[in-house]
Design an enzyme around this catalytic site. Structure first.
Site, PDB file in Angstrom:
ATOM      1  N   ASP A 272      45.898  37.279  37.157  1.00 19.20           N
ATOM      2  CA  ASP A 272      45.005  38.143  37.931  1.00 19.20           C
ATOM      3  C   ASP A 272      44.534  39.252  37.001  1.00 19.20           C
ATOM      4  OD1 ASP A 272      43.929  40.121  39.665  1.00 19.20           O
ATOM      5  OD2 ASP A 272      45.250  39.493  41.295  1.00 19.20           O
TER       6      ASP A 272
ATOM      7  N   HIS B 114      42.962  35.837  44.692  1.00 22.61           N
ATOM      8  CA  HIS B 114      44.221  35.195  44.319  1.00 22.61           C
ATOM      9  C   HIS B 114      44.767  34.270  45.393  1.00 22.61           C
ATOM     10  CE1 HIS B 114      47.523  35.972  41.089  1.00 22.61           C
ATOM     11  NE2 HIS B 114      47.268  34.695  41.241  1.00 22.61           N
TER      12      HIS B 114
ATOM     13  N   HIS C 176      45.278  37.195  50.168  1.00 21.95           N
ATOM     14  CA  HIS C 176      45.482  37.266  48.711  1.00 21.95           C
ATOM     15  C   HIS C 176      46.738  38.063  48.350  1.00 21.95           C
ATOM     16  CE1 HIS C 176      43.284  41.276  47.389  1.00 21.95           C
ATOM     17  NE2 HIS C 176      44.008  41.452  48.468  1.00 21.95           N
TER      18      HIS C 176
ATOM     19  N   GLU D  98      40.262  36.972  40.472  1.00 17.39           N
ATOM     20  CA  GLU D  98      39.916  38.331  40.923  1.00 17.39           C
ATOM     21  C   GLU D  98      38.880  39.036  40.031  1.00 17.39           C
ATOM     22  OE1 GLU D  98      40.665  39.639  43.799  1.00 17.39           O
ATOM     23  OE2 GLU D  98      42.498  38.638  44.507  1.00 17.39           O
TER      24      GLU D  98
END
Length: 301
Positions: A228, A101, A141, A273
């Site tokens: 995500d 991310h 991230h 992800e």
């Protein structure tokens, strides 16, 4: 959707410590994303992957003081920002495939320069609102949204030579169930609109999405969706590196994206992800493709 959808891969694993998420873009391609979008009747172009620094395993696996892999993430962010900005200049819809991310620093930097008041939907188990001095891990991230809001290391905050990329009041967090202390404080101090899993359970995903759309449409001129896959429950969606039980179901997420499609308010998107090395038979990438299908208007009948 009257724009060409341009797929841009960002195969970076530098924002966290598990190898494999760098294979996410190609896993999603292998799961059939291009054919799925074309089957809806939309125009799509796969522009391949941006350039990402080669992994030095000795460095990657070492203990590092401060922000992990900062130089590599700056390079990735600059390269991705340029690619996404060029896509928008061609009047395309950029669909960015991560990568972890942290790639959102680059993608949203490339998007936001084309809007006066960008909104962001952060569909995730985590807030990703840490700053370096409060981060328990140093993993970037866990910081991209705070960087984009203008806080953090100056070299990240000023990617593409402007800051902030998004105002806190133009952010909506959906699916939250794992927040650090500093993130909780920041959310409360800035009154960021947040739907934890408790709110999703209480109101249902339809009300959550309807309120999100109404809230952002009233105050923004473009909306970026950053999805995500760890927002989904890992029992169903296991191929991701930071798993938190009790997440959104696959079906709920389909419906959420159907509602976003119907709203016609989202102007760019990342999906991040996906880690095929810790997945089962590429199931998480296949689910990512299914979600993208719903977002772009795929229907059963």
């Amino acid at each position: 959707m009257n724009k060409k959808i341009e797929i841009i891969g960002a195969p970076s694993t530098y924002g966290q410590r598990k190898l494999g998420v760098n294979f996410g873009p190609d896993a999603i391609r292998y799961a059939g994303i291009v054919d799925r979008i074309r089957a809806i009747g939309l125009s799509v172009e796969d522009s391949g992957n941006i350039e990402v620094p080669a992994i030095d395993l000795d460095k990657f696996n070492s203990e590092q003081e401060g922000l992990r892999n900062l130089d590599e993430i700056i390079t990735v962010s600059n390269n991705l920002s340029e690619a996404v900005s060029n896509s928008i200049e061609k009047n395309n819809f950029p669909l960015i495939l991560g990568g972890d991310h942290s790639i959102a620093i680059g993608s949203i930097s490339g998007v936001s320069k084309h809007y006066d008041n960008l909104g962001v939907i952060w569909y995730d188990a985590h807030g990703d609102l840490n700053v370096p001095e409060e981060s328990p891990s140093g993993n970037i991230h866990g910081m991209p949204l705070r960087v984009l809001a203008g806080d953090g290391d100056d070299r990240l905050v000023n990617i593409s030579n402007y800051t902030p990329k998004v105002k806190p009041e133009n952010i909506v967090l959906i699916g939250m169930r794992d927040l650090d202390d500093g993130e909780r404080r920041y959310i409360k101090e800035n009154n960021i609109k947040t739907y934890t899993m408790a709110e999703v359970d209480r109101y249902g995903i339809k009300q959550v999405m309807d309120e999100t759309i109404e809230y952002l449409e009233a105050k923004t001129d473009g909306i970026h969706l950053s999805l995500d896959v760890d927002a989904l429950d890992p029992v169903e969606t296991p191929g991701t590196g930071t798993r938190v039980l009790g997440g959104l179901t696959y079906r709920e997420s389909h419906f959420a994206l159907e509602l976003l499609h119907n709203s016609k308010c989202v102007t760019s998107m990342d999906i991040v992800e996906v880690n095929p090395l810790i997945d089962h038979t590429n199931d998480t990438a296949k689910q990512a493709v299914g979600l993208v299908g719903s977002f772009f208007g795929e229907t059963l009948l």
